[in-house]
Design an enzyme around this catalytic site. Structure first.
Site, short mmCIF file in Angstrom:
data_model
loop_
_atom_site.label_atom_id
_atom_site.label_comp_id
_atom_site.label_asym_id
_atom_site.label_seq_id
_atom_site.Cartn_x
_atom_site.Cartn_y
_atom_site.Cartn_z
CG ASP A 74 -9.47 7.57 28.12
OD1 ASP A 74 -10.31 7.73 27.23
OD2 ASP A 74 -8.42 6.91 27.93
CB THR A 142 -9.60 5.60 24.11
OG1 THR A 142 -10.18 6.79 24.62
CG2 THR A 142 -8.90 4.85 25.23
N1 LIG Z 1 -20.12 1.13 17.94
C1 LIG Z 1 -19.67 1.98 18.85
N2 LIG Z 1 -20.04 1.90 20.15
C2 LIG Z 1 -19.56 2.75 21.07
N3 LIG Z 1 -18.67 3.74 20.79
C3 LIG Z 1 -18.28 3.87 19.51
C4 LIG Z 1 -18.74 3.00 18.49
N4 LIG Z 1 -18.19 3.38 17.32
C5 LIG Z 1 -17.38 4.41 17.61
N5 LIG Z 1 -17.43 4.72 18.93
C6 LIG Z 1 -16.65 5.74 19.61
O1 LIG Z 1 -16.59 6.89 18.79
C7 LIG Z 1 -15.28 7.44 18.77
C8 LIG Z 1 -14.76 7.43 17.34
O2 LIG Z 1 -14.69 6.10 16.89
P1 LIG Z 1 -13.74 5.65 15.72
O3 LIG Z 1 -12.35 6.04 16.13
O4 LIG Z 1 -13.91 4.18 15.63
O5 LIG Z 1 -14.22 6.38 14.53
C9 LIG Z 1 -14.45 6.60 19.73
O6 LIG Z 1 -14.55 7.26 20.97
P2 LIG Z 1 -13.48 7.22 22.17
O7 LIG Z 1 -12.14 6.95 21.63
O8 LIG Z 1 -13.65 8.58 22.75
O9 LIG Z 1 -14.00 6.17 23.07
C10 LIG Z 1 -15.21 5.29 19.77
O10 LIG Z 1 -15.06 4.59 20.98
MG LIG Z 2 -13.44 9.30 24.51
#
Ligand SMILES: Nc1ncnc2c1ncn2[C@@H]1O[C@H](COP(=O)(O)O)[C@@H](OP(=O)(O)O)[C@H]1O
Ligand SMILES: [Mg+2]
Length: 324
Positions: A74, A142
């Site tokens: 990251d 991530t």
């Molecule tokens: N409730 C939440 N609060 C903060 N970030 C969220 C979240 N739900 C999903 N995300 C972020 O949105 C992205 C896609 O989520 P997911 O894989 O669960 O669908 C991921 O980003 P990052 O991996 O860039 O941090 C995740 O961290």
């Molecule tokens: Mg991210």
């Protein structure tokens, strides 16, 4: 293969090529640099994963209590992507997921080359620099990255003009695939030829799901196919015609918890450019300026009746409250 792609995307320079005109920016140039940034960031993401030294750290918790992680992938991707864009467009507002440490400044510059496919499809388009907000996600999924689920990982750049998502780039570092699109411009990716509206396959988060699975079944029926997957970029690509064996396909993407704008802006721009929609669960457009959070959940679709889906979703919200 990534080498070819980086070549097509142009390359970074370690000396500045001279200033671009101030006051306005060309969206076609922003698109070219966004593609280059996503590819260069992706190289860092891939290199760190292959080294197996992720330096995984806990960044905090989401509102729902899930652990938020951060890795060297990251951080290093963020540095490349941020400085490539910032050094090229110093007057543009750039919002990025990870913290930038100014002493760690990176001297990477755009060589001013625009890939042929972008030159062929997109005309130059000047807009005031102050109307632009760039959103960077240096490593989407991530959580899955730390579990070595590489297929879900993307790097993303989005350009919003007056809050509207206009340019989107979604790059898969481990498949050497890049999707880009500009609203009212063109794209290198398209919608699939058909979607199932009556029994949509619904793609949802695997690590921040909230109650999305139960409520989707309650709304669309018990037989509804639910595909849990990592990454908002990956889930948008699941709605499109993407030539990658590791890419699952779905008809609708739903997310019910809080989410950040760098996670969703690029996908929103790509869908919008192709005639699709990404809105909150109640059908509102999302504005990509100001605060970095999106409170209203997400509904994304293309070539289906989006409003009909919105009309079903209040049930989904009510059902979700009943479940508690
Ligand atoms: N409730 C939440 N609060 C903060 N970030 C969220 C979240 N739900 C999903 N995300 C972020 O949105 C992205 C896609 O989520 P997911 O894989 O669960 O669908 C991921 O980003 P990052 O991996 O860039 O941090 C995740 O961290
Ligand atoms: Mg991210």
């Amino acid at each position: 293969m990534l080498g070819d792609q980086a070549e097509r995307a142009g390359s970074g320079l370690d000396v500045p090529p001279g200033p671009l005109p101030e006051g306005t920016v060309d969206l076609r140039e922003l698109l070219a640099v966004s593609v280059l940034a996503a590819v260069k960031g992706g190289e860092e993401v891939k290199r760190v994963r292959e080294s197996n030294v992720l330096n995984e750290k806990a960044k905090g918790k989401t509102r729902e209590g899930a652990e938020e992680k951060m890795t060297s992938g990251d951080v290093l991707s963020n540095r490349k992507m941020f400085y490539l864009l910032k050094n090229t467009f110093p007057s543009v507002q750039i919002n990025t997921e990870e913290h930038i440490d100014p002493p760690d400044k990176e001297t990477v510059f755009w060589d001013r080359s625009i890939p042929e496919d972008i030159k062929e499809k997109i005309q130059p388009k000047k807009v005031p620099a102050e109307s632009v907000t760039v959103w960077i996600d240096p490593l989407d999924a991530t959580y899955e990255y730390t579990e070595d689920l590489r297929q879900y990982v993307t790097t993303m750049v989005c350009v919003a003009v007056n809050g509207e998502p206009v340019v989107g780039v979604i790059h898969k570092p481990f498949s050497a695939y890049t999707a880009w699109a500009m609203v009212d411009g063109g794209s290198n990716v398209k919608a699939r030829s058909s979607y199932s509206e009556r029994t949509p396959r619904i793609i949802v988060s695997r690590s921040h799901a909230g109650k999305v699975e139960q409520v989707a079944r309650q709304t669309f029926g018990n037989k509804t196919v639910i595909i849990p997957a990592g990454g908002a970029g990956y889930k948008v690509l699941a709605l499109l015609d993407v030539p990658d064996k590791k890419q699952e396909k779905a008809d609708v993407y739903i997310h019910v918890t809080y989410i950040k704008k760098w996670d969703i802006c690029a996908g929103n721009a790509v869908l919008k450019a192709l005639g699709g929609h990404m809105t909150t669960l109640t059908g509102e457009e999302i504005s990509y300026t100001g605060s970095d959070g999106n409170e209203g959940g997400l509904l994304a679709s293309i070539n289906v009746n989006h409003q009909a889906l919105v009309d079903k979703l209040p049930d989904l919200e009510k059902a979700s409250h009943k479940q508690t």
